[in-house]
Design a protein around this motif. Structure first.
Motif, PDB file in Angstrom:
ATOM      1  N   ILE A  89     -23.135  19.280  40.779  1.00 38.92           N
ATOM      2  CA  ILE A  89     -21.845  19.869  40.404  1.00 38.92           C
ATOM      3  C   ILE A  89     -21.227  20.617  41.578  1.00 38.92           C
ATOM      4  CG2 ILE A  89     -22.781  22.060  39.499  1.00 38.92           C
ATOM      5  CD1 ILE A  89     -20.697  21.828  37.236  1.00 38.92           C
ATOM      6  N   GLU A  90     -22.061  21.245  42.413  1.00 37.05           N
ATOM      7  CA  GLU A  90     -21.528  21.982  43.556  1.00 37.05           C
ATOM      8  C   GLU A  90     -20.854  21.044  44.549  1.00 37.05           C
ATOM      9  OE1 GLU A  90     -25.075  23.096  46.395  1.00 37.05           O
ATOM     10  OE2 GLU A  90     -25.797  22.992  44.324  1.00 37.05           O
ATOM     11  N   GLU A  91     -21.339  19.808  44.644  1.00 36.35           N
ATOM     12  CA  GLU A  91     -20.768  18.843  45.579  1.00 36.35           C
ATOM     13  C   GLU A  91     -19.420  18.328  45.092  1.00 36.35           C
ATOM     14  OE1 GLU A  91     -23.796  15.925  46.709  1.00 36.35           O
ATOM     15  OE2 GLU A  91     -25.293  17.379  46.063  1.00 36.35           O
ATOM     16  N   LEU A 111     -15.123  23.347  36.818  1.00 33.62           N
ATOM     17  CA  LEU A 111     -16.189  22.404  36.489  1.00 33.62           C
ATOM     18  C   LEU A 111     -17.284  23.164  35.765  1.00 33.62           C
ATOM     19  CD1 LEU A 111     -14.780  21.258  39.236  1.00 33.62           C
ATOM     20  CD2 LEU A 111     -16.704  19.682  39.197  1.00 33.62           C
ATOM     21  N   THR A 112     -17.901  22.503  34.805  1.00 25.27           N
ATOM     22  CA  THR A 112     -18.956  23.158  34.043  1.00 25.27           C
ATOM     23  C   THR A 112     -19.992  22.133  33.612  1.00 25.27           C
ATOM     24  OG1 THR A 112     -19.403  24.714  32.229  1.00 25.27           O
ATOM     25  CG2 THR A 112     -17.877  22.907  31.759  1.00 25.27           C
ATOM     26  N   TRP A 159     -19.086  28.407  47.659  1.00 20.24           N
ATOM     27  CA  TRP A 159     -20.288  29.231  47.729  1.00 20.24           C
ATOM     28  C   TRP A 159     -21.375  28.846  46.733  1.00 20.24           C
ATOM     29  CZ3 TRP A 159     -16.620  34.007  47.363  1.00 20.24           C
ATOM     30  CH2 TRP A 159     -16.005  34.208  48.623  1.00 20.24           C
ATOM     31  N   VAL A 160     -21.022  28.177  45.669  1.00 22.02           N
ATOM     32  CA  VAL A 160     -21.975  27.981  44.579  1.00 22.02           C
ATOM     33  C   VAL A 160     -23.076  27.003  44.953  1.00 22.02           C
ATOM     34  CG1 VAL A 160     -20.686  26.081  43.485  1.00 22.02           C
ATOM     35  CG2 VAL A 160     -22.148  27.584  42.086  1.00 22.02           C
ATOM     36  N   THR A 161     -24.261  27.252  44.422  1.00 22.95           N
ATOM     37  CA  THR A 161     -25.375  26.331  44.576  1.00 22.95           C
ATOM     38  C   THR A 161     -26.256  26.412  43.336  1.00 22.95           C
ATOM     39  OG1 THR A 161     -27.191  25.656  46.032  1.00 22.95           O
ATOM     40  CG2 THR A 161     -26.905  27.999  45.698  1.00 22.95           C
ATOM     41  N   MET A 162     -26.949  25.314  43.042  1.00 20.27           N
ATOM     42  CA  MET A 162     -27.882  25.335  41.925  1.00 20.27           C
ATOM     43  C   MET A 162     -29.176  25.964  42.403  1.00 20.27           C
ATOM     44  SD  MET A 162     -29.123  22.250  39.415  1.00 20.27           S
ATOM     45  CE  MET A 162     -29.967  22.631  37.878  1.00 20.27           C
ATOM     46  N   ALA A 170     -28.242  29.012  35.880  1.00 20.67           N
ATOM     47  CA  ALA A 170     -28.746  28.030  36.848  1.00 20.67           C
ATOM     48  C   ALA A 170     -28.092  28.137  38.214  1.00 20.67           C
ATOM     49  CB  ALA A 170     -28.536  26.620  36.292  1.00 20.67           C
ATOM     50  N   LEU A 171     -26.916  28.734  38.291  1.00 23.81           N
ATOM     51  CA  LEU A 171     -26.141  28.706  39.528  1.00 23.81           C
ATOM     52  C   LEU A 171     -26.041  30.086  40.165  1.00 23.81           C
ATOM     53  CD1 LEU A 171     -23.230  26.345  38.463  1.00 23.81           C
ATOM     54  CD2 LEU A 171     -25.446  25.749  39.429  1.00 23.81           C
TER      55      LEU A 171
END
Length: 323
Positions: A89-91, A111-112, A159-162, A170-171
């Motif tokens: 999702i981050e990509e 996005l979710t 900035w977000v990552t799993m 989770a993020l």
């Protein structure tokens, strides 16, 4: 608050139902029906076929990014929500952010996803979807670019990552702050969004390789992907942006062939160019490498895809300098 939001569902984990009571894969309309209460948002649903998140292709990511842009610029939606598996999702969020352009000023882009299926105990999907719809319709997200919403938190795509594949939180955006939260039926912004990326020019180049480096690495591993057709390469280095000396001659050759090589780091780094690093660091710049300016390697790959739409190495270097 009332807004008109497009809900695009890709059949991610949020839509999975494994038990006998509700077997199968939920549609966008089914997901919306599972959201409790009245959100005060007008929602138009749309289903899109996509690969599982762990194998989402760049072409699917581009299709979703373009759908978001069209919905906001041409169809008058106040926001767009895309459901997506958390693996990548981050990509998809970052590529959507890179290509959003003026659409980011028109409405919220959210996005979710979910860790648990629709009919699992304490499923996180319906709440994540509800929060995302509320956030997308909120004028507070205009100009923020693409965000990812889970566990009532809003994370910037850059900035977000799993960080956890087992829990609903989770993020993470660490070390950056989250942008905000969804509470009491609205988006509450608590942080400043990252700067908007440079405008993407032309069609992104999807044939970009990502290679993890290690000491005494054989340069044939780099030339092999170029021989196979890669138009650009991202190298995952160490520290501030270091790569093995064994690769330097190959990088110099690739520069002569107008193949851009971007060096990212497996560590958190400052958003500076390789040339701006202290002496004895960022030496790859001397053989033509381009710094990722603090991007994680996986996101540097999508940034290079977007940058290559404007041309070869020189255009890519200029684009990254403004990232």
């Amino acid at each position: 608050m009332t807004g008109r939001v497009l809900l695009v569902a890709t059949g991610d984990i949020m839509a999975y139902a494994r038990h006998t009571g509700r077997p199968g894969l939920a549609t966008a309309a089914d997901l919306l029906a599972a959201v409790p209460g009245d959100l005060g948002v007008k929602v138009v649903t749309e289903d899109v076929q996509a690969e599982p998140s762990w194998d989402t292709s760049p072409s699917t990511m581009l299709r979703l990014a373009r759908r978001v842009r069209t919905a906001l610029l041409d169809e008058g939606f106040d926001g767009v929500v895309v459901t997506h598996g958390l693996d990548t999702i981050e990509e998809t969020a970052f590529l959507t952010d890179l290509l959003a352009g003026p659409a980011a000023l028109r409405g919220g882009i959210v996005l979710t996803g979910a860790v648990r299926g629709l009919d699992e105990l304490s499923s996180d999907g319906p709440r994540n979807l509800a929060s995302s719809l509320v956030a997308a319709a909120d004028p507070a997200l205009r100009g923020a670019g693409a965000v990812v919403c889970v566990n009532d938190e809003l994370h910037a795509a850059r900035w977000v990552t799993m960080a956890d594949a087992t829990g609903v939180a989770a993020l993470s955006s660490a070390p950056a702050p989250i942008l905000g939260r969804v509470a009491d039926g609205r988006a509450e912004m608590t942080g400043t969004p990252p700067p908007r990326p440079p405008a993407a020019r032309g069609e992104p180049e999807t044939n970009v390789a990502l290679i993890k480096t290690y000491p005494e690495m054989d340069p044939v591993l780099v030339t092999a992907v170029v021989d196979a057709g890669a138009r650009g390469v991202v190298l995952e280095g160490t520290g501030a942006g270091n790569i093995p000396i064994t690769l330097y001659a190959t990088l110099s050759e690739l520069a002569e062939w107008d193949i851009p090589v971007v060096v990212a780091s497996r560590c958190r780094t400052r958003p500076v160019t390789l040339e701006d690093l202290p002496p004895a660091l960022g030496l790859a710049a001397k053989v033509g490498a381009i710094g990722a300016r603090g991007l994680a390697p996986v996101k540097a790959r999508y940034a290079l895809m977007a940058a290559l739409g404007g041309g070869g190495r020189r255009a890519v270097r200029d684009w990254f300098a403004r990232l």
